[in-house]
Design a protein around this motif. Structure first.
Motif, PDB file in Angstrom:
ATOM      1  N   ILE A 203       0.936  -1.423   0.117  1.00  0.00           N
ATOM      2  CA  ILE A 203       0.049  -0.080   0.061  1.00  0.00           C
ATOM      3  C   ILE A 203       0.786   1.387   0.098  1.00  0.00           C
ATOM      4  N   ASP A 204       0.701   2.115  -0.717  1.00  0.00           N
ATOM      5  CA  ASP A 204       1.248   3.555  -1.093  1.00  0.00           C
ATOM      6  C   ASP A 204       0.836   4.483  -0.070  1.00  0.00           C
ATOM      7  N   LEU A 284      -3.902   9.214   4.069  1.00  0.00           N
ATOM      8  CA  LEU A 284      -2.528   9.160   3.611  1.00  0.00           C
ATOM      9  C   LEU A 284      -2.456   8.734   2.429  1.00  0.00           C
ATOM     10  N   ASN A 285      -2.301   9.785   1.320  1.00  0.00           N
ATOM     11  CA  ASN A 285      -2.179   9.483  -0.023  1.00  0.00           C
ATOM     12  C   ASN A 285      -2.969   8.883  -0.598  1.00  0.00           C
ATOM     13  N   GLY A 286      -4.470   9.173  -0.383  1.00  0.00           N
ATOM     14  CA  GLY A 286      -5.597   8.501  -0.930  1.00  0.00           C
ATOM     15  C   GLY A 286      -5.831   7.155  -0.171  1.00  0.00           C
ATOM     16  N   GLN A 287      -5.532   6.873   0.947  1.00  0.00           N
ATOM     17  CA  GLN A 287      -5.807   5.944   1.748  1.00  0.00           C
ATOM     18  C   GLN A 287      -5.963   6.519   2.958  1.00  0.00           C
ATOM     19  N   THR A 308      -6.992  -2.705  17.022  1.00  0.00           N
ATOM     20  CA  THR A 308      -7.226  -3.279  15.702  1.00  0.00           C
ATOM     21  C   THR A 308      -6.589  -2.282  14.490  1.00  0.00           C
ATOM     22  N   LEU A 309      -6.012  -2.750  13.592  1.00  0.00           N
ATOM     23  CA  LEU A 309      -5.590  -1.649  12.644  1.00  0.00           C
ATOM     24  C   LEU A 309      -6.344  -1.847  11.182  1.00  0.00           C
ATOM     25  N   LEU A 310      -6.827  -0.998  10.662  1.00  0.00           N
ATOM     26  CA  LEU A 310      -7.841  -0.797   9.514  1.00  0.00           C
ATOM     27  C   LEU A 310      -7.174   0.029   8.510  1.00  0.00           C
ATOM     28  N   VAL A 311      -7.482  -0.621   7.194  1.00  0.00           N
ATOM     29  CA  VAL A 311      -7.020   0.388   5.935  1.00  0.00           C
ATOM     30  C   VAL A 311      -8.284   0.181   4.786  1.00  0.00           C
ATOM     31  N   TRP A 312      -8.498   1.538   4.820  1.00  0.00           N
ATOM     32  CA  TRP A 312      -9.639   1.747   3.480  1.00  0.00           C
ATOM     33  C   TRP A 312      -8.672   2.256   2.171  1.00  0.00           C
ATOM     34  N   LYS A 313      -8.612   1.387   1.330  1.00  0.00           N
ATOM     35  CA  LYS A 313      -7.879   2.014   0.106  1.00  0.00           C
ATOM     36  C   LYS A 313      -8.840   2.829  -0.866  1.00  0.00           C
ATOM     37  N   ASP A 314      -8.172   3.648  -1.527  1.00  0.00           N
ATOM     38  CA  ASP A 314      -8.803   4.629  -2.441  1.00  0.00           C
ATOM     39  C   ASP A 314     -10.007   5.273  -1.682  1.00  0.00           C
ATOM     40  N   PHE A 315      -9.478   6.147  -0.795  1.00  0.00           N
ATOM     41  CA  PHE A 315     -10.252   6.808   0.044  1.00  0.00           C
ATOM     42  C   PHE A 315     -10.759   7.863  -0.375  1.00  0.00           C
ATOM     43  N   ASP A 316     -12.287   8.313  -0.238  1.00  0.00           N
ATOM     44  CA  ASP A 316     -12.895   9.445  -0.574  1.00  0.00           C
ATOM     45  C   ASP A 316     -13.335  10.445   0.663  1.00  0.00           C
ATOM     46  N   ARG A 317     -12.481  11.546   0.623  1.00  0.00           N
ATOM     47  CA  ARG A 317     -12.445  12.336   1.670  1.00  0.00           C
ATOM     48  C   ARG A 317     -13.996  12.960   1.908  1.00  0.00           C
ATOM     49  N   SER A 318     -14.621  13.202   0.750  1.00  0.00           N
ATOM     50  CA  SER A 318     -16.020  13.659   0.886  1.00  0.00           C
ATOM     51  C   SER A 318     -16.905  12.765   1.550  1.00  0.00           C
ATOM     52  N   ALA A 319     -16.705  11.443   1.399  1.00  0.00           N
ATOM     53  CA  ALA A 319     -17.463  10.338   1.848  1.00  0.00           C
ATOM     54  C   ALA A 319     -17.190   9.593   3.155  1.00  0.00           C
ATOM     55  N   TYR A 384       2.529  10.496  10.456  1.00  0.00           N
ATOM     56  CA  TYR A 384       1.159  10.001  10.593  1.00  0.00           C
ATOM     57  C   TYR A 384       0.603  10.398  11.838  1.00  0.00           C
ATOM     58  N   VAL A 385      -0.349  11.439  11.730  1.00  0.00           N
ATOM     59  CA  VAL A 385      -0.931  12.102  12.890  1.00  0.00           C
ATOM     60  C   VAL A 385      -2.160  11.973  12.925  1.00  0.00           C
ATOM     61  N   PRO A 386      -2.903  10.871  13.379  1.00  0.00           N
ATOM     62  CA  PRO A 386      -4.290  10.860  13.428  1.00  0.00           C
ATOM     63  C   PRO A 386      -5.044  11.543  14.208  1.00  0.00           C
ATOM     64  N   VAL A 387      -6.453  11.808  13.964  1.00  0.00           N
ATOM     65  CA  VAL A 387      -7.064  12.365  14.991  1.00  0.00           C
ATOM     66  C   VAL A 387      -8.221  11.385  15.501  1.00  0.00           C
ATOM     67  N   ILE A 388      -8.913  11.815  16.588  1.00  0.00           N
ATOM     68  CA  ILE A 388      -9.580  10.953  17.396  1.00  0.00           C
ATOM     69  C   ILE A 388     -10.898  10.879  16.532  1.00  0.00           C
TER      70      ILE A 388
END
Length: 391
Positions: A203-204, A284-287, A308-319, A384-388
């Motif tokens: 994953i990029d 991060l870069n569309g993920q 639990t670590l989760l990754v959604w690929k091709d992430f849509d910021r609006s949705a 990587y600085v996540p938000v709650i």
């Protein structure tokens, strides 16, 4: 030794009604420990078996089973330097913690106030050959008679640390003297070139190549005088350097405290703000990368259950992240109390995702973070600085 803790004898010797009530409710905690040789997971399992065996012996000698508890701390709470054979021998022990008093939360308070002596941890490089060879932790010696240690702690305020140490069975132990060494680490990693890790083999997340010496976040140990953070005990001053990057560390596994009565884990609810089963994430870069069920005890040095670590690929910021994630993992984690907050270290070790991550939490927020991926002899990083997301 178990006979010295017999409840009926202690109640009979108490001089007042209050002392008798406290003696009747005294909790005895048996903690198994190992050195850091071999698999940390196996060390935790071995130490729990040793602690359970001693705890059952105590319960069979006149202590109510509901007042006897045990824990396998594995290699997480050393008392001596693991770099030496003598130190490793001292670390293989079963510790007796005498938690006197009628407070219902005394066990939880003790669990959430312990801070490891990080100076006794060894870096991964010192153990890599043994780990690769699958060397098992030593089981020599009788854990019950050779390495048992006794601790007595009185009824204390919730912010005090109950410190384990050799003491008479019914006398309060003195606090461990603070180590004033402050560990300063390098600044956050900076890219050394525009080289990018391609997405064809993973994953990029927007990787940039970095030199090994630049890996790691900027953090330091707390000063010896007192904590600058109200939610951390001053005992964190007993710190020493922590590996500056997750690539030079490894998971250090510990088991939960359990009751001899039913072998069930004792719930500990004394956590840091926003770090009790909370979820965090960032694009991060569309993920979209998220960590669910992030927990750290009040001491800042003990992680709760695995996140639990989760990754959604091709992430849509609006949705936002919709549907099922494409990646779901259960990584190991370490937590370290550092100046300004908590270092939360995540070990993913998945070539298609990344190797590890470091996140600094301070006052309920993530203030800095870094993902690290290794490919052959190259290292790649991304901030990587996540938000709650929710608590």
């Amino acid at each position: 030794m178990a006979e010295q803790y017999r409840t009926s004898s202690r109640v009979a010797e108490a001089s007042s009604a209050a002392d008798k009530a406290a003696a009747a409710q005294t909790k005895i905690l048996l903690i198994g420990h190992t050195d850091d040789t071999g698999s940390s997971e196996l060390n935790a399992e071995l130490s729990e078996r040793r602690a359970r065996a001693v705890a059952r012996l105590f319960a069979d000698h006149g202590i109510a089973r509901e007042n006897v508890f045990y824990q396998g701390a594995g290699e997480t709470l050393p008392i001596a330097d693991n770099h030496t054979a003598e130190g490793r021998s001292a670390n293989r022990r079963v510790e007796i913690v005498d938690l006197s008093g009628a407070r219902a939360d005394i066990l939880q308070s003790y669990a959430s106030s312990r801070v490891p002596k990080y100076q006794y941890y060894r870096a991964v490089t010192a153990q890599s050959d043994q780990a690769a060879a699958g060397v098992a932790p030593s089981t020599s010696g009788n854990a019950t008679t050779k390495a048992a240690r006794r601790t007595a702690t009185k009824n204390r305020a919730a912010t005090e640390t109950a410190v384990a140490g050799p003491a008479p069975a019914r006398a309060a132990s003195a606090p461990v003297s603070a180590n004033t060494t402050a560990a300063s680490n390098s600044a956050p990693a900076t890219p050394v070139a525009s080289t990018r890790s391609t997405s064809s083999d993973g994953i990029d997340f927007g990787w940039h190549e970095a030199l090994p010496a630049t890996l790691g976040l900027q953090f330091a140990a707390l000063p010896a005088s007192s904590s600058t953070l109200s939610f951390l005990s001053s005992a964190v001053a007993d710190e020493a350097p922590v590996a500056k990057s997750c690539v030079n560390d490894r998971p250090r596994v510990s088991r939960a405290m359990k009751s001899v009565a039913d072998d069930r884990a004792v719930p500990v609810r004394d956590h840091l703000p926003n770090l009790y089963g909370s979820s965090w994430g960032a694009a991060l870069n569309g993920q979209y990368l998220a960590l669910k069920d992030v927990s750290v005890l009040r001491n800042g040095a003990t992680a709760g259950a695995k996140p639990t670590l989760l990754v959604w690929k091709d992430f849509d910021r609006s949705a936002g992240p919709n549907g099922s994630p494409q990646v779901t993992l259960s990584p190991d984690v370490n937590a370290y109390a550092v100046k300004g907050g908590v270092l939360y270290r995540v070990f993913v070790k998945n070539s298609g995702v990344f190797d590890c991550a470091d996140i600094i939490f301070s006052n309920g927020k993530a203030t800095s973070g870094e993902l690290v991926r290794r490919k052959s002899s190259q290292y790649f990083t991304v901030n990587y600085v996540p938000v709650i997301a929710r608590t």
